[in-house]
Design a protein around this motif. Structure first.
Motif, PDB file in Angstrom:
ATOM      1  N   ALA A  21      -4.159   0.120  -1.175  1.00 48.58           N
ATOM      2  CA  ALA A  21      -4.813   1.303  -0.612  1.00 48.58           C
ATOM      3  C   ALA A  21      -3.850   2.475  -0.464  1.00 48.58           C
ATOM      4  CB  ALA A  21      -5.424   0.963   0.747  1.00 48.58           C
ATOM      5  N   ASP A  22      -4.431   3.662  -0.364  1.00 45.97           N
ATOM      6  CA  ASP A  22      -3.699   4.881  -0.026  1.00 45.97           C
ATOM      7  C   ASP A  22      -4.027   5.192   1.429  1.00 45.97           C
ATOM      8  OD1 ASP A  22      -2.164   7.258  -0.424  1.00 45.97           O
ATOM      9  OD2 ASP A  22      -4.041   8.378  -0.565  1.00 45.97           O
ATOM     10  N   CYS A  47      -6.008  -3.977   3.043  1.00 49.53           N
ATOM     11  CA  CYS A  47      -5.513  -2.671   2.596  1.00 49.53           C
ATOM     12  C   CYS A  47      -4.597  -2.765   1.383  1.00 49.53           C
ATOM     13  CB  CYS A  47      -4.784  -1.972   3.745  1.00 49.53           C
ATOM     14  SG  CYS A  47      -5.872  -1.606   5.123  1.00 49.53           S
ATOM     15  N   ASN A  48      -4.539  -3.933   0.774  1.00 49.74           N
ATOM     16  CA  ASN A  48      -3.686  -4.107  -0.396  1.00 49.74           C
ATOM     17  C   ASN A  48      -4.071  -3.087  -1.461  1.00 49.74           C
ATOM     18  OD1 ASN A  48      -1.444  -5.617  -1.063  1.00 49.74           O
ATOM     19  ND2 ASN A  48      -2.598  -6.996  -2.376  1.00 49.74           N
ATOM     20  N   ASN A  54      -7.963   5.567   1.596  1.00 53.80           N
ATOM     21  CA  ASN A  54      -8.667   5.944   0.365  1.00 53.80           C
ATOM     22  C   ASN A  54      -9.699   7.039   0.624  1.00 53.80           C
ATOM     23  OD1 ASN A  54      -7.170   4.041  -1.074  1.00 53.80           O
ATOM     24  ND2 ASN A  54      -8.677   2.440  -0.688  1.00 53.80           N
ATOM     25  N   PHE A  58       0.850  -1.190   0.000  1.00 58.32           N
ATOM     26  CA  PHE A  58       0.000   0.000   0.000  1.00 58.32           C
ATOM     27  C   PHE A  58       0.883   1.236   0.000  1.00 58.32           C
ATOM     28  CE2 PHE A  58       0.141  -1.705   4.376  1.00 58.32           C
ATOM     29  CZ  PHE A  58       0.805  -0.681   5.039  1.00 58.32           C
TER      30      PHE A  58
END
Length: 160
Positions: free
Chosen positions: A72-73, A69-70, A55, A8
């Motif tokens: 993700a921001d 959360c792969n 996100n 991430f």
């Protein structure tokens, strides 16, 4: 336990780690990556000290599995200051003495950031509602509310 790869973006930097399946984002951030700005208060999702932005949405990192959360921001308070200059919310919290012990501060600031990103000129009631998922045992909330309103005014003056 099986290790799971997770990648991430954290505060603008790409991160990749192997975490045990079931590891919370809070533990991955603090123990694996070294970002200790989210605090582990209740570890049950009731205090808000572990709040991060994923996100664009405020999330409790103690209840969020790292493996979800792969891609993700993720933003934490550690990533708000730029070039050694505090974010307006961070500055307002310091100036208003809204940090006392400081334990709830990261979660309060992240909740306030989401609010100000969506509602640049919030009412006092908007601020109270946005912070309602965060518990503070030191300030009585008034300095925190005032800090958020001050940051909102400062942002609107800078935008003008």
């Amino acid at each position: 336990m099986a290790k799971v790869p997770v990648q991430f973006t954290l505060n603008g930097s790409e991160k990749a780690e192997f975490v045990e399946s079931g590891t919370t984002l809070l533990n991955a951030l603090r123990d694996k990556i070294g970002d200790t700005s989210p605090k582990g208060g209740c570890h049950q999702g009731t205090c808000g000290a572990c709040s991060v932005i994923i996100n664009g949405e405020l999330r409790l990192s103690c209840l969020t599995l790292a493996e979800t959360c792969n891609g993700a921001d993720i933003k934490t308070t550690a990533g708000l200051a730029e070039g050694g200059v505090l974010h307006p919310l961070q500055r307002a919290f310091l100036d208003a003495f809204a940090t006392q012990c400081g334990f709830c501060t990261p979660g309060m600031i992240m909740a306030a950031k989401v609010l100000l990103d969506r509602t640049p000129n919030p009412s006092r009631e908007d601020v109270v509602e946005a912070l309602s998922g965060n518990i503070c045992r030191c300030t009585g909330y008034e300095p925190i509310i005032q800090a958020v309103l001050t940051a909102a005014r400062a942002n609107s003056q800078n935008a003008a």
